[in-house]
Enzyme design. Sequence first.
Site, PDB file in Angstrom:
ATOM      1  N   GLY A   1      11.553  -5.853  13.156  1.00 52.42           N
ATOM      2  CA  GLY A   1      12.107  -5.685  14.494  1.00 52.42           C
ATOM      3  C   GLY A   1      11.765  -6.836  15.410  1.00 52.42           C
TER       4      GLY A   1
ATOM      5  N   THR B   1      10.806  -8.684   5.297  1.00 45.45           N
ATOM      6  CA  THR B   1      11.524  -8.589   4.021  1.00 45.45           C
ATOM      7  C   THR B   1      12.923  -9.140   4.174  1.00 45.45           C
ATOM      8  OG1 THR B   1      12.227  -6.323   4.543  1.00 45.45           O
ATOM      9  CG2 THR B   1      10.197  -6.577   3.277  1.00 45.45           C
TER      10      THR B   1
ATOM     11  N   GLU C   1       5.275   4.264   6.872  1.00 45.10           N
ATOM     12  CA  GLU C   1       6.443   5.085   6.559  1.00 45.10           C
ATOM     13  C   GLU C   1       5.969   6.461   6.127  1.00 45.10           C
ATOM     14  OE1 GLU C   1       9.661   1.955   4.846  1.00 45.10           O
ATOM     15  OE2 GLU C   1       7.729   2.028   3.828  1.00 45.10           O
TER      16      GLU C   1
ATOM     17  N   ASP D   1       0.835  -1.194   0.000  1.00 45.66           N
ATOM     18  CA  ASP D   1       0.000   0.000   0.000  1.00 45.66           C
ATOM     19  C   ASP D   1       0.877   1.254   0.000  1.00 45.66           C
ATOM     20  OD1 ASP D   1      -1.929   1.914   0.308  1.00 45.66           O
ATOM     21  OD2 ASP D   1      -2.528   1.318   2.320  1.00 45.66           O
ATOM     22  N   HIS D   2       1.098   1.831  -1.181  1.00 50.39           N
ATOM     23  CA  HIS D   2       1.899   3.045  -1.320  1.00 50.39           C
ATOM     24  C   HIS D   2       1.047   4.188  -1.853  1.00 50.39           C
ATOM     25  CE1 HIS D   2       6.414   2.443  -0.965  1.00 50.39           C
ATOM     26  NE2 HIS D   2       5.901   1.313  -0.522  1.00 50.39           N
TER      27      HIS D   2
ATOM     28  N   THR E   1      -1.313   0.385   6.144  1.00 51.80           N
ATOM     29  CA  THR E   1      -1.146   1.062   7.428  1.00 51.80           C
ATOM     30  C   THR E   1      -2.482   1.620   7.888  1.00 51.80           C
ATOM     31  OG1 THR E   1       1.126   1.643   6.817  1.00 51.80           O
ATOM     32  CG2 THR E   1       0.141   2.854   8.649  1.00 51.80           C
TER      33      THR E   1
END
Length: 298
Positions: free
Chosen positions: A144, A161, A73, A4-5, A40
């Site tokens: 993380g 990733t 991001e 989703d960009h 997001t």
Amino acid sequence: MATDHFQPWLPGQGQASHVWSVLGAIGARTRGDFGPGATTPTFRTHPAVVAQASATLASLYPGRHWLGLGSGEALNEHVVGQYWPEAHERIARMFEAVDLIRKLFTASIAGREVRHHGPHFRMETTRLWTMPPVAPKILVATAGPVTARRAGKVADGLITTGAPYDRLAALLGRFSDGARESGRDVDGMQKVLQLHVSWAPTDEEAMANALAEWPIGGMRFSRSDIRSPFEFEQLARTVRPEDFAGRMLVSADLDVHRAHIQRHLDLGFDRIYVHNVGRNQAEFIEAFGREVIPAVRA
């Protein structure tokens, strides 16, 4: 898998379509399962709206859709003009969104209404009126270890990733720790890897594609606070061929690619999405479909 960009990483990539429209088209033209690699549900889109989009896809394509969630991001999320918080708050918002979406899925399947009042989100009493009998699985995207452990406690799976093998092994270990701590069977949970590679008929072409199309694969710093594709373009000029070492495989050798995928499966991933970063997509699909994927052992 479609991420989703709102903007592309680089101006030269040229496109950034709406992920839910793309996923609907993918569902119509394919037979397998599919989902957003990471959407997001915290800044551009309220978690309830993400839940509605996901439930609609799962109703259109029964048993095929899963929901991947990430903490976001700045490249994509800053466009709505909100304060861009530090990583710990973004992660807290993501996990609250997971809780809200799961509550909304569960209540809607039962035909009940539900509300939410948390530190970051509010949802007044409502339900989803288009809802499949079984809710989509919720996967959390992270690189993380702390977030991976928390995901093991509350999510249905993990998305990450490509990274050095030891880091990925540690990430899977922390995810498993979280699952066991909450009394869940980690073997039944999805462990998904998005693996970026650059393949072409020659090593020189493969490296040229990596540098031109996916220099972010060689950026050895956090990208989450960068706001513009034009900023990424400037930073991309600092990337050198050696920066991809240990982070993204760049090779013309199909046997090397096969071994690379196999090693990640052997680490414990049960689903790998291979993304060739160059624009030679038809050539890549044909070569990998003929010589690489059939030789990989599940």
